[in-house]
Design a protein around this motif. Structure first.
Motif, PDB file in Angstrom:
ATOM      1  N   LEU A 174      11.561   0.178   2.101  1.00 28.76           N
ATOM      2  CA  LEU A 174      12.330   0.007   0.873  1.00 28.76           C
ATOM      3  C   LEU A 174      11.608   0.605  -0.336  1.00 28.76           C
ATOM      4  O   LEU A 174      12.243   1.062  -1.289  1.00 28.76           O
ATOM      5  N   ARG A 175      10.297   0.623  -0.310  1.00 27.57           N
ATOM      6  CA  ARG A 175       9.545   1.188  -1.432  1.00 27.57           C
ATOM      7  C   ARG A 175       9.740   2.698  -1.553  1.00 27.57           C
ATOM      8  O   ARG A 175       9.427   3.283  -2.584  1.00 27.57           O
ATOM      9  N   ARG A 176      10.309   3.329  -0.517  1.00 33.23           N
ATOM     10  CA  ARG A 176      10.566   4.769  -0.544  1.00 33.23           C
ATOM     11  C   ARG A 176      12.041   5.087  -0.779  1.00 33.23           C
ATOM     12  O   ARG A 176      12.439   6.259  -0.735  1.00 33.23           O
ATOM     13  N   ALA A 177      12.850   4.079  -1.012  1.00 35.57           N
ATOM     14  CA  ALA A 177      14.298   4.282  -1.135  1.00 35.57           C
ATOM     15  C   ALA A 177      14.638   4.995  -2.430  1.00 35.57           C
ATOM     16  O   ALA A 177      14.237   4.568  -3.517  1.00 35.57           O
ATOM     17  N   THR A 178      15.425   6.072  -2.312  1.00 33.49           N
ATOM     18  CA  THR A 178      15.896   6.805  -3.490  1.00 33.49           C
ATOM     19  C   THR A 178      17.405   6.707  -3.670  1.00 33.49           C
ATOM     20  O   THR A 178      17.934   7.213  -4.659  1.00 33.49           O
ATOM     21  N   GLY A 179      18.109   6.074  -2.732  1.00 34.66           N
ATOM     22  CA  GLY A 179      19.564   5.987  -2.807  1.00 34.66           C
ATOM     23  C   GLY A 179      20.035   4.851  -3.692  1.00 34.66           C
ATOM     24  O   GLY A 179      19.424   3.783  -3.731  1.00 34.66           O
ATOM     25  N   GLU A 180      21.133   5.066  -4.397  1.00 31.34           N
ATOM     26  CA  GLU A 180      21.694   4.007  -5.232  1.00 31.34           C
ATOM     27  C   GLU A 180      22.172   2.831  -4.399  1.00 31.34           C
ATOM     28  O   GLU A 180      22.128   1.680  -4.844  1.00 31.34           O
ATOM     29  N   VAL A 181      22.642   3.102  -3.184  1.00 28.50           N
ATOM     30  CA  VAL A 181      23.033   2.060  -2.237  1.00 28.50           C
ATOM     31  C   VAL A 181      22.047   2.093  -1.080  1.00 28.50           C
ATOM     32  O   VAL A 181      21.789   3.155  -0.501  1.00 28.50           O
ATOM     33  N   PRO A 186      14.422  13.008   7.972  1.00 24.45           N
ATOM     34  CA  PRO A 186      14.088  11.605   7.710  1.00 24.45           C
ATOM     35  C   PRO A 186      12.653  11.478   7.202  1.00 24.45           C
ATOM     36  O   PRO A 186      11.764  12.213   7.630  1.00 24.45           O
ATOM     37  N   GLU A 187      12.451  10.563   6.278  1.00 24.63           N
ATOM     38  CA  GLU A 187      11.099  10.280   5.790  1.00 24.63           C
ATOM     39  C   GLU A 187      10.481   9.218   6.692  1.00 24.63           C
ATOM     40  O   GLU A 187      11.096   8.186   6.966  1.00 24.63           O
ATOM     41  N   LEU A 188       9.254   9.464   7.146  1.00 24.65           N
ATOM     42  CA  LEU A 188       8.551   8.544   8.033  1.00 24.65           C
ATOM     43  C   LEU A 188       7.474   7.796   7.264  1.00 24.65           C
ATOM     44  O   LEU A 188       6.695   8.409   6.525  1.00 24.65           O
ATOM     45  N   VAL A 189       7.443   6.483   7.437  1.00 19.44           N
ATOM     46  CA  VAL A 189       6.388   5.636   6.888  1.00 19.44           C
ATOM     47  C   VAL A 189       5.678   5.005   8.076  1.00 19.44           C
ATOM     48  O   VAL A 189       6.260   4.187   8.794  1.00 19.44           O
ATOM     49  N   TRP A 190       4.417   5.387   8.300  1.00 22.01           N
ATOM     50  CA  TRP A 190       3.664   4.924   9.457  1.00 22.01           C
ATOM     51  C   TRP A 190       2.831   3.695   9.097  1.00 22.01           C
ATOM     52  O   TRP A 190       2.306   3.597   7.988  1.00 22.01           O
ATOM     53  N   THR A 191       2.686   2.769  10.037  1.00 22.00           N
ATOM     54  CA  THR A 191       1.839   1.598   9.823  1.00 22.00           C
ATOM     55  C   THR A 191       0.617   1.681  10.738  1.00 22.00           C
ATOM     56  O   THR A 191       0.653   2.316  11.790  1.00 22.00           O
ATOM     57  N   SER A 192      -0.463   1.016  10.322  1.00 21.24           N
ATOM     58  CA  SER A 192      -1.705   1.041  11.106  1.00 21.24           C
ATOM     59  C   SER A 192      -1.701  -0.010  12.203  1.00 21.24           C
ATOM     60  O   SER A 192      -2.435   0.120  13.188  1.00 21.24           O
ATOM     61  N   ALA A 222       0.814  -1.215   0.000  1.00 26.21           N
ATOM     62  CA  ALA A 222       0.000   0.000   0.000  1.00 26.21           C
ATOM     63  C   ALA A 222       0.847   1.264   0.000  1.00 26.21           C
ATOM     64  O   ALA A 222       0.339   2.351  -0.277  1.00 26.21           O
ATOM     65  N   VAL A 223       2.141   1.145   0.296  1.00 30.36           N
ATOM     66  CA  VAL A 223       3.034   2.301   0.336  1.00 30.36           C
ATOM     67  C   VAL A 223       3.401   2.687  -1.095  1.00 30.36           C
ATOM     68  O   VAL A 223       3.877   1.842  -1.862  1.00 30.36           O
ATOM     69  N   PRO A 224       3.193   3.938  -1.495  1.00 31.48           N
ATOM     70  CA  PRO A 224       3.576   4.337  -2.862  1.00 31.48           C
ATOM     71  C   PRO A 224       5.068   4.089  -3.104  1.00 31.48           C
ATOM     72  O   PRO A 224       5.907   4.476  -2.298  1.00 31.48           O
ATOM     73  N   SER A 225       5.379   3.426  -4.197  1.00 29.48           N
ATOM     74  CA  SER A 225       6.767   3.067  -4.494  1.00 29.48           C
ATOM     75  C   SER A 225       7.424   4.103  -5.393  1.00 29.48           C
ATOM     76  O   SER A 225       6.800   4.633  -6.314  1.00 29.48           O
ATOM     77  N   VAL A 226       8.706   4.364  -5.107  1.00 27.98           N
ATOM     78  CA  VAL A 226       9.510   5.222  -5.981  1.00 27.98           C
ATOM     79  C   VAL A 226      10.598   4.416  -6.681  1.00 27.98           C
ATOM     80  O   VAL A 226      11.485   4.988  -7.323  1.00 27.98           O
ATOM     81  N   LEU A 227      10.520   3.104  -6.607  1.00 30.52           N
ATOM     82  CA  LEU A 227      11.611   2.267  -7.101  1.00 30.52           C
ATOM     83  C   LEU A 227      11.720   2.260  -8.617  1.00 30.52           C
ATOM     84  O   LEU A 227      12.772   1.885  -9.160  1.00 30.52           O
ATOM     85  N   ASP A 228      10.654   2.657  -9.304  1.00 34.52           N
ATOM     86  CA  ASP A 228      10.736   2.757 -10.764  1.00 34.52           C
ATOM     87  C   ASP A 228      11.321   4.092 -11.214  1.00 34.52           C
ATOM     88  O   ASP A 228      11.600   4.277 -12.396  1.00 34.52           O
ATOM     89  N   ASP A 229      11.493   5.009 -10.262  1.00 35.71           N
ATOM     90  CA  ASP A 229      12.072   6.315 -10.593  1.00 35.71           C
ATOM     91  C   ASP A 229      13.591   6.246 -10.510  1.00 35.71           C
ATOM     92  O   ASP A 229      14.141   5.427  -9.773  1.00 35.71           O
ATOM     93  N   PRO A 230      14.290   7.097 -11.232  1.00 32.15           N
ATOM     94  CA  PRO A 230      15.760   7.114 -11.114  1.00 32.15           C
ATOM     95  C   PRO A 230      16.170   7.478  -9.684  1.00 32.15           C
ATOM     96  O   PRO A 230      15.470   8.233  -8.998  1.00 32.15           O
ATOM     97  N   PRO A 231      17.297   6.946  -9.220  1.00 35.81           N
ATOM     98  CA  PRO A 231      17.768   7.312  -7.876  1.00 35.81           C
ATOM     99  C   PRO A 231      18.122   8.788  -7.806  1.00 35.81           C
ATOM    100  O   PRO A 231      18.622   9.366  -8.773  1.00 35.81           O
ATOM    101  N   THR A 232      17.857   9.382  -6.649  1.00 37.85           N
ATOM    102  CA  THR A 232      18.170  10.802  -6.460  1.00 37.85           C
ATOM    103  C   THR A 232      19.102  11.021  -5.276  1.00 37.85           C
ATOM    104  O   THR A 232      19.408  12.170  -4.944  1.00 37.85           O
ATOM    105  N   ALA A 233      19.534   9.953  -4.637  1.00 40.61           N
ATOM    106  CA  ALA A 233      20.441  10.054  -3.490  1.00 40.61           C
ATOM    107  C   ALA A 233      21.547   9.025  -3.640  1.00 40.61           C
ATOM    108  O   ALA A 233      21.434   8.065  -4.427  1.00 40.61           O
ATOM    109  N   ARG A 234      22.624   9.209  -2.904  1.00 40.48           N
ATOM    110  CA  ARG A 234      23.702   8.216  -2.909  1.00 40.48           C
ATOM    111  C   ARG A 234      23.343   7.010  -2.049  1.00 40.48           C
ATOM    112  O   ARG A 234      23.606   5.866  -2.426  1.00 40.48           O
ATOM    113  N   PHE A 235      22.727   7.287  -0.891  1.00 45.24           N
ATOM    114  CA  PHE A 235      22.445   6.235   0.081  1.00 45.24           C
ATOM    115  C   PHE A 235      21.033   6.375   0.618  1.00 45.24           C
ATOM    116  O   PHE A 235      20.529   7.494   0.769  1.00 45.24           O
ATOM    117  N   THR A 236      20.422   5.244   0.916  1.00 46.92           N
ATOM    118  CA  THR A 236      19.216   5.209   1.739  1.00 46.92           C
ATOM    119  C   THR A 236      19.499   4.305   2.923  1.00 46.92           C
ATOM    120  O   THR A 236      19.916   3.151   2.741  1.00 46.92           O
TER     121      THR A 236
END
Length: 335
Positions: free
Chosen positions: A166-173, A147-153, A74-88
């Motif tokens: 992990l679905r919010r990761a933008t880092g190459e590593v 920091p980006e927060l992902v909350w669970t119910s 249910a978490v929107p994924s950014v994994l199909d987008d190009p990385p925008t950070a060095r690390f997550t």
């Protein structure tokens, strides 16, 4: 049949047809209908001739402007987008408020530019929730970004919570970090350098070797069989091909061995296994207090189930195992 949540009519029809198939002992039909129900996001539990339908995952809800997710998908994924950070750096926050604060302070002091921190607030304790509130010093920016927060119910299993982050990761590593460690220097750039070698699949601060997967021993490396979950790094690009993490790993034990071997085995194209590389990194190792919300016996039961998942998948992959360390080397057994 209880209905704690609105159930789609087609799911109810499939469940009734399945009950009739079970009564007629038509097991193939019953199994096919169960699969149909589960594919629709529901779980059927039998009680004699009756049944109960429940959501396969907790609901995703909005509370005070915050979306709280009931599943990783249910978490929107950014994994199909190009990385925008060095690390997550992927962290899970539950009950260990001081440990999370210590980890974030270390990252704040030492993480290089281009570091993203994603914290999965996995139905945390009241104290932890308060310390994740906007403006609290614990969640001050790291490397220039909050920091980006992902909350669970609800409290999700460990691999599920990790996948949500992990679905919010933008880092190459991507680094899976445990709150039992704290950075005392730049513990990220050496991982980037190690993973620049295509022959290396996974890298981290602590590693294990094993002869048969039945006993893992901590070893100095640099080449090991698996990397410990306390600080485990891999390429973001491989999440799509080899991930996500197996969400049947309800607790963290043995998830690191499974994911390390998945990464090392690769896509199954017949290529030789890649390496797991242990590095000397500036990390302080502190007491691991585990998941306080689980009784010890339940945690042990789930850990054993995790172990059998590793064994079932990799028992025949002797090419991934280097064997026990040399006699006289300093090792710590890990059950």
């Amino acid at each position: 049949m209880t209905r704690p949540f609105p159930i789609p009519p087609d799911v109810v029809v499939a469940a009734r047809e399945r009950a009739a198939a079970r009564a007629a002992r038509d097991w193939p039909r019953a199994d096919a209908l169960r699969a149909e129900i589960e594919a629709a996001g529901w779980r059927v539990e039998d009680a004699g001739t009756a049944f109960r339908l429940e959501p396969a995952a907790p609901p995703t809800v909005e509370d005070g402007g915050i979306v709280r997710y009931g599943s990783s998908s249910a978490v929107p994924s950014v994994l199909d987008d190009p990385p925008t950070a060095r690390f997550t750096v992927n962290l899970v926050a539950e009950d260990r408020s001081d440990d999370l604060a210590r980890m974030l302070a270390g990252l704040r002091a030492h993480a290089p530019a281009g570091t993203q921190v994603v914290i999965v607030a996995n139905d945390p304790s009241a104290e932890q929730t308060a310390r994740l509130a906007p403006g609290h010093p614990d969640v001050a920016p790291v490397a220039g970004s909050a920091p980006e927060l992902v909350w669970t119910s609800q409290r999700l299993g460990h691999a599920t919570a990790r996948n949500a982050g992990l679905r919010r990761a933008t880092g190459e590593v991507v680094v899976l970090g445990d709150l039992s460690v704290e950075p005392t220097g730049d513990a990220l750039t050496p991982l980037e350098i190690a993973l620049a070698d295509p022959r290396v699949a996974v890298a981290g601060a602590f590693g294990f070797v094993t002869a048969d997967l039945r006993r893992l021993e901590e070893a100095p490396g640099p080449d090991v069989d698996a990397i410990d979950l306390s600080w485990l790094a891999f390429r973001r690009a491989e999440l799509a091909a080899l991930g996500p993490l197996d969400e049947k790993f309800a607790v963290d034990r043995h998830l690191d061995a499974w994911w390390s071997l998945v990464l090392r085995a690769g896509a199954g194209d017949g290529s030789p296994p890649r390496a797991a590389r242990r590095l000397d990194l500036p990390l302080a190792r502190n007491a691991d207090r585990g998941l306080s919300s689980l009784p010890a016996d339940e945690r042990e039961r789930l850990a054993k189930r995790n172990y059998y998942r590793v064994l079932d998948r990799f028992r025949d992959r002797r090419d991934l195992l280097s064997g026990a360390p040399p006699v006289g080397s300093a090792t710590v057994a890990r059950s």
